[in-house]
Scaffold this motif. Structure first.
Motif, PDB file in Angstrom:
ATOM      1  N   THR A 143       0.854  -1.187   0.000  1.00  0.00           N
ATOM      2  CA  THR A 143       0.000   0.000   0.000  1.00  0.00           C
ATOM      3  C   THR A 143       0.892   1.239   0.000  1.00  0.00           C
ATOM      4  N   PRO A 144       0.445   2.297  -0.660  1.00  0.00           N
ATOM      5  CA  PRO A 144       1.244   3.521  -0.663  1.00  0.00           C
ATOM      6  C   PRO A 144       1.304   4.128   0.744  1.00  0.00           C
ATOM      7  N   PRO A 145       2.427   4.761   1.111  1.00  0.00           N
ATOM      8  CA  PRO A 145       2.574   5.316   2.463  1.00  0.00           C
ATOM      9  C   PRO A 145       1.786   6.604   2.651  1.00  0.00           C
ATOM     10  N   LEU A 146       0.456   6.466   2.709  1.00  0.00           N
ATOM     11  CA  LEU A 146      -0.411   7.643   2.702  1.00  0.00           C
ATOM     12  C   LEU A 146      -0.325   8.469   3.975  1.00  0.00           C
ATOM     13  N   ILE A 147      -0.172   7.790   5.128  1.00  0.00           N
ATOM     14  CA  ILE A 147      -0.126   8.568   6.368  1.00  0.00           C
ATOM     15  C   ILE A 147       1.179   9.352   6.442  1.00  0.00           C
ATOM     16  N   ARG A 148       2.250   8.731   5.991  1.00  0.00           N
ATOM     17  CA  ARG A 148       3.528   9.443   5.954  1.00  0.00           C
ATOM     18  C   ARG A 148       3.402  10.689   5.064  1.00  0.00           C
ATOM     19  N   GLU A 149       2.802  10.502   3.916  1.00  0.00           N
ATOM     20  CA  GLU A 149       2.588  11.618   2.997  1.00  0.00           C
ATOM     21  C   GLU A 149       1.789  12.724   3.686  1.00  0.00           C
ATOM     22  N   HIS A 150       0.774  12.321   4.428  1.00  0.00           N
ATOM     23  CA  HIS A 150      -0.068  13.272   5.146  1.00  0.00           C
ATOM     24  C   HIS A 150       0.748  14.076   6.160  1.00  0.00           C
ATOM     25  N   ARG A 151       1.603  13.396   6.896  1.00  0.00           N
ATOM     26  CA  ARG A 151       2.458  14.087   7.872  1.00  0.00           C
ATOM     27  C   ARG A 151       3.379  15.085   7.181  1.00  0.00           C
ATOM     28  N   LEU A 152       3.889  14.707   6.026  1.00  0.00           N
ATOM     29  CA  LEU A 152       4.768  15.618   5.290  1.00  0.00           C
ATOM     30  C   LEU A 152       4.020  16.873   4.857  1.00  0.00           C
ATOM     31  N   TYR A 153       2.778  16.692   4.417  1.00  0.00           N
ATOM     32  CA  TYR A 153       1.984  17.863   4.048  1.00  0.00           C
ATOM     33  C   TYR A 153       1.741  18.763   5.264  1.00  0.00           C
ATOM     34  N   GLU A 154       1.472  18.138   6.401  1.00  0.00           N
ATOM     35  CA  GLU A 154       1.242  18.935   7.613  1.00  0.00           C
ATOM     36  C   GLU A 154       2.487  19.749   7.941  1.00  0.00           C
ATOM     37  N   ALA A 155       3.635  19.086   7.858  1.00  0.00           N
ATOM     38  CA  ALA A 155       4.889  19.769   8.162  1.00  0.00           C
ATOM     39  C   ALA A 155       5.174  20.873   7.147  1.00  0.00           C
ATOM     40  N   ASP A 156       4.835  20.595   5.902  1.00  0.00           N
ATOM     41  CA  ASP A 156       5.020  21.563   4.832  1.00  0.00           C
ATOM     42  C   ASP A 156       4.236  22.841   5.146  1.00  0.00           C
ATOM     43  N   TRP A 157       3.013  22.673   5.627  1.00  0.00           N
ATOM     44  CA  TRP A 157       2.192  23.819   6.039  1.00  0.00           C
ATOM     45  C   TRP A 157       2.882  24.596   7.166  1.00  0.00           C
ATOM     46  N   LEU A 158       3.453  23.844   8.115  1.00  0.00           N
ATOM     47  CA  LEU A 158       4.120  24.492   9.242  1.00  0.00           C
ATOM     48  C   LEU A 158       5.297  25.343   8.759  1.00  0.00           C
ATOM     49  N   LEU A 159       6.006  24.847   7.759  1.00  0.00           N
ATOM     50  CA  LEU A 159       7.130  25.611   7.214  1.00  0.00           C
ATOM     51  C   LEU A 159       6.658  26.893   6.547  1.00  0.00           C
ATOM     52  N   ARG A 160       5.598  26.770   5.755  1.00  0.00           N
ATOM     53  CA  ARG A 160       5.224  27.905   4.919  1.00  0.00           C
ATOM     54  C   ARG A 160       4.434  28.973   5.664  1.00  0.00           C
ATOM     55  N   PHE A 161       3.587  28.574   6.600  1.00  0.00           N
ATOM     56  CA  PHE A 161       2.696  29.570   7.195  1.00  0.00           C
ATOM     57  C   PHE A 161       2.820  29.736   8.701  1.00  0.00           C
ATOM     58  N   TYR A 162       3.482  28.824   9.375  1.00  0.00           N
ATOM     59  CA  TYR A 162       3.450  28.842  10.831  1.00  0.00           C
ATOM     60  C   TYR A 162       4.769  29.241  11.473  1.00  0.00           C
ATOM     61  N   GLY A 163       5.735  29.608  10.634  1.00  0.00           N
ATOM     62  CA  GLY A 163       7.006  30.058  11.177  1.00  0.00           C
ATOM     63  C   GLY A 163       7.890  28.960  11.745  1.00  0.00           C
ATOM     64  N   PHE A 164       7.625  27.710  11.393  1.00  0.00           N
ATOM     65  CA  PHE A 164       8.501  26.623  11.846  1.00  0.00           C
ATOM     66  C   PHE A 164       9.646  26.422  10.861  1.00  0.00           C
ATOM     67  N   LYS A 165      10.745  25.858  11.370  1.00  0.00           N
ATOM     68  CA  LYS A 165      11.839  25.445  10.494  1.00  0.00           C
ATOM     69  C   LYS A 165      11.952  23.927  10.584  1.00  0.00           C
ATOM     70  N   THR A 166      12.527  23.330   9.557  1.00  0.00           N
ATOM     71  CA  THR A 166      12.693  21.868   9.591  1.00  0.00           C
ATOM     72  C   THR A 166      13.413  21.442  10.862  1.00  0.00           C
ATOM     73  N   SER A 167      14.429  22.230  11.255  1.00  0.00           N
ATOM     74  CA  SER A 167      15.221  21.842  12.428  1.00  0.00           C
ATOM     75  C   SER A 167      14.412  21.887  13.728  1.00  0.00           C
ATOM     76  N   ASP A 168      13.274  22.618  13.731  1.00  0.00           N
ATOM     77  CA  ASP A 168      12.404  22.576  14.908  1.00  0.00           C
ATOM     78  C   ASP A 168      11.696  21.225  15.013  1.00  0.00           C
ATOM     79  N   LEU A 169      11.437  20.647  13.866  1.00  0.00           N
ATOM     80  CA  LEU A 169      10.554  19.489  13.829  1.00  0.00           C
ATOM     81  C   LEU A 169      11.281  18.150  13.841  1.00  0.00           C
ATOM     82  N   LEU A 170      12.455  18.123  13.177  1.00  0.00           N
ATOM     83  CA  LEU A 170      13.175  16.859  13.031  1.00  0.00           C
ATOM     84  C   LEU A 170      14.663  17.087  13.272  1.00  0.00           C
ATOM     85  N   ASP A 171      15.360  16.040  13.718  1.00  0.00           N
ATOM     86  CA  ASP A 171      16.815  16.099  13.786  1.00  0.00           C
ATOM     87  C   ASP A 171      17.393  14.712  13.520  1.00  0.00           C
ATOM     88  N   GLU A 172      18.730  14.611  13.564  1.00  0.00           N
ATOM     89  CA  GLU A 172      19.368  13.338  13.217  1.00  0.00           C
ATOM     90  C   GLU A 172      18.883  12.191  14.106  1.00  0.00           C
TER      91      GLU A 172
END
Lengths: 403, 251
Positions: free
Chosen positions: A256-285
């Protein structure tokens, strides 16, 4: 081959492109048919719940490239078809007059050479604009490797001109799409960025990444998105769950396609563009992938619980945006309304705040919604996860919100 | 307290409310006399209204007037009273009113206006024209809110060189566009018995059905999501959902 058979083949091979948005252009109807709607309009919704705004087709699914993940790769034994420019114009006009569609999304496999293919695209769209006087929305995919003068010409005819980056890293691209080079795609992006104006791709550009075909982590993907947004002024990065259309030893065998993962990425994408988050706030090594059980913002909030609860009647706009359950619109409403009166929990409902999420992270006039003893990570986490899981099971995902 | 009547038009409603405010009368309710069935205890009053009432006499901003107009288009049974109280406050607070959601009338008005504009936006996409005699385009809709005028404005720009007709089946109203202007006309005054749909129309519809079925990705099938965005109440007039409409579900 009948027109209907052609349409079937060439819509089928175009359907994996996620972008269908028709927003961002103010093109007006000057003596013909059609105009653009700045906010975009969805005309229908397909059986997968994704919006249908544009007539999404390929000019041809013949291709000289052999990208492993692509249904149209050279080595696949599939039915091939090619539209004449006249045919595309006829279908577009017939659909548009009846209000089935908002415009045209035209992409293509590569026949003979990138320049040759681009010339065919240009010929088609020129015919649509000048012979049929069509002023509706057109999104066209530029062909990587095509000459600059062709990009210039195509861009002046369409509302959105874009190219797909396909994979988050150059290595992934080398592995699965040996004929594509990242710098050819980014060259198009720079060109569009430099030249964008009301008469050249007014609705800007977007791109797409395939998720789950290669081993990249969410961190790799979000880093790439962040860079793309910064460097090329992209309107959108679309994420497209890898759907196994081909068998190849280089590709994962997903069922099955990884739909929930895709959904999380879209949510994070929104956070980057409109909510003032940076990738480094959300994820790290150490945590390179999103929590499947919880959305990225709630996840972030739980890891920074010391910054909460936030006082609704006091904190800044960007602090409000950090609260799970508060979006752009409700944050703006809160800011405007609290000048006039002290906001209570009751009022928040009227402002579109999702109380069942927000209540754990806020206070109104220094009141918490329940005994403060419960302001603990374990308690909040358990409640949020419980709620989300019910949602996931009942509704699956509302994926087309994002495409 | 009394129930005040108006003739169903926007102008007459505003004229009435304006008069009530000037006379400092608080109405029990305000109703459209065409569609109102009074109770035996109701005391109804018709004030003398001015057919040529000038809306610009009411000193509020464009945004406020737009909100009021949208509430008027809604199908809420208390819309007139909501408009009365909204306007009463708007005259006092002007544009600040938009940030006063703690007032019930403001919250209701903004919600209703939003509902109308949402439905209008949806229908801009869901309207489906068919070509009938003489290349005229014809569509039927049955919206909750009275969005015919708003839609006409949209299609007059978009399909500027076409002749088109949109029928609101629920209200028996037509919008008729002649490549220059649209006219909103009651179905009582119009006779459309000779509508013919040509053979070729079926071909275009089949082509659309082919596209519609093809573009969905089987591995991502999600009919529930489809229904959330395209609610059942609109299916009857959306060609690609006709099958689902007849079956009663989209499975």
């Amino acid at each position: 081959m009948t027109l209907e058979e052609k349409l079937k083949i060439l819509a089928d091979s175009a359907k994996y492109d996620a972008s269908c948005s028709s927003s961002g252009s103010k093109r007006i109807n000057s003596g013909g048919i059609g105009n653009a709607s700045y906010s975009g309009i969805c005309h229908s919704f397909a059986s997968d719940g994704r919006c249908i705004s544009l007539l999404k087709i390929l000019l041809t699914n013949c291709c000289i490239f052999d990208c492993k993940y692509c249904i149209n790769r050279k080595t696949n034994n599939v039915k091939r078809a090619i539209f004449t420019p006249e045919e595309i114009c006829t279908i577009t006009m017939n659909f548009y007059r009846r209000n089935y569609i908002e415009g045209l999304f035209l992409s293509s496999g590569i026949i003979k050479s990138p320049d040759y293919t681009m010339e065919l695209l240009i010929k088609t769209i020129k015919m649509l604009r000048y012979k049929y006087h069509f002023h509706g929305y057109i999104h066209c995919k530029a062909i990587p490797g095509a000459s600059e003068h062709l990009l210039k010409e195509l861009g002046s005819l369409v509302d959105r001109l874009s190219a797909n980056i396909e994979l988050p890293t150059e290595n992934g691209l080398k592995l699965l799409a040996p004929n594509k080079e990242e710098n050819k795609v980014t060259k198009i992006m720079s060109y569009v960025k430099e030249n964008r104006k009301s008469s050249f791709a007014p609705a800007g550009q977007s791109t797409q990444m395939i998720i789950g075909a290669t081993k990249e982590t969410d961190l790799d993907i979000m880093n790439k998105s962040e860079k793309l947004y910064k460097s090329y002024d992209l309107k959108r990065v679309f994420y497209s769950s890898y759907i196994p259309v081909n068998k190849d030893k280089l590709l994962p065998s997903l069922t099955t396609p990884p739909l929930i993962r895709e959904h999380r990425l879209y949510e994070a994408d929104w956070l980057l563009r409109f909510y003032g988050f940076k990738t480094s706030d959300l994820l790290d090594e150490e945590n390179p992938n999103f929590n499947i059980l919880m959305d990225p913002k709630a996840n972030w909030a739980l890891r920074h619980l010391d910054e909460f609860p936030k006082e609704i009647n006091q904190v800044s706009y960007y602090d409000l945006l950090k609260v799970p359950g508060i979006g752009i619109k409700s944050a703006k409403r809160i800011i405007a309304c609290r000048k006039n009166f002290k906001i209570t929990f009751e009022d928040l409902k009227k402002m579109g705040v999702v109380i069942k999420r927000a209540k754990y992270f806020i206070s109104c006039n220094n009141k918490y919604f329940m005994n403060r003893e419960y302001f603990k990570k374990s308690f909040i986490e358990a409640n949020l996860i419980l709620e989300d899981n019910v949602k996931i099971e009942n509704k699956k995902e509302q994926l087309s919100l994002f495409s | 307290m009394n129930i005040y009547l108006y003739d169903g038009t926007f102008k007459s409603l505003l004229d009435l409310i304006n008069k009530l405010i000037e006379l400092k009368i608080k109405p029990l309710d305000i109703k459209d006399k065409e569609n109102f069935k009074p109770n035996i205890l109701d005391n109804m009053i018709e004030l003398e209204l001015d057919m040529e009432f000038d809306i610009s006499k009411i000193k509020v901003s464009k945004n406020i007037m737009k909100t009021i107009y949208y509430v008027y288009l809604s199908s809420d049974e208390h819309k007139e009273l909501i408009i009365y109280y909204f306007l009463l406050n708007a005259l006092k607070y002007q544009d600040k009113i938009f940030t006063m959601r703690n007032l019930k009338c403001v919250n209701s008005a903004l919600k209703l206006a939003k509902r109308v504009s949402n439905e209008c936006h949806k229908l801009k996409g869901f309207v489906r024209f068919k070509e009938i005699n003489n290349h005229v385009l014809y569509a039927e809709i049955a919206p909750d809110s009275d969005v015919l005028e708003l839609l006409s404005y949209h299609f007059a720009k978009r399909l500027a060189n076409e002749y088109w007709l949109i029928k609101d089946v629920k209200r028996n109203m037509y919008s008729i566009y002649n490549t220059q202007k649209y006219y909103i006309v009651s179905g009582k005054n119009i006779n459309l018995k000779d509508i013919e749909i040509k053979e070729e129309e079926k071909e275009v519809e089949n082509l659309w059905m082919t596209f519609f079925k093809t573009i969905g990705i089987e591995a991502r099938k999600n009919k529930r999501c489809q229904m959330n965005f395209m609610p059942k109440k609109y299916w009857k007039y959306i060609i690609e959902m006709e099958d689902a409409y007849e079956k009663g579900n989209n499975r």
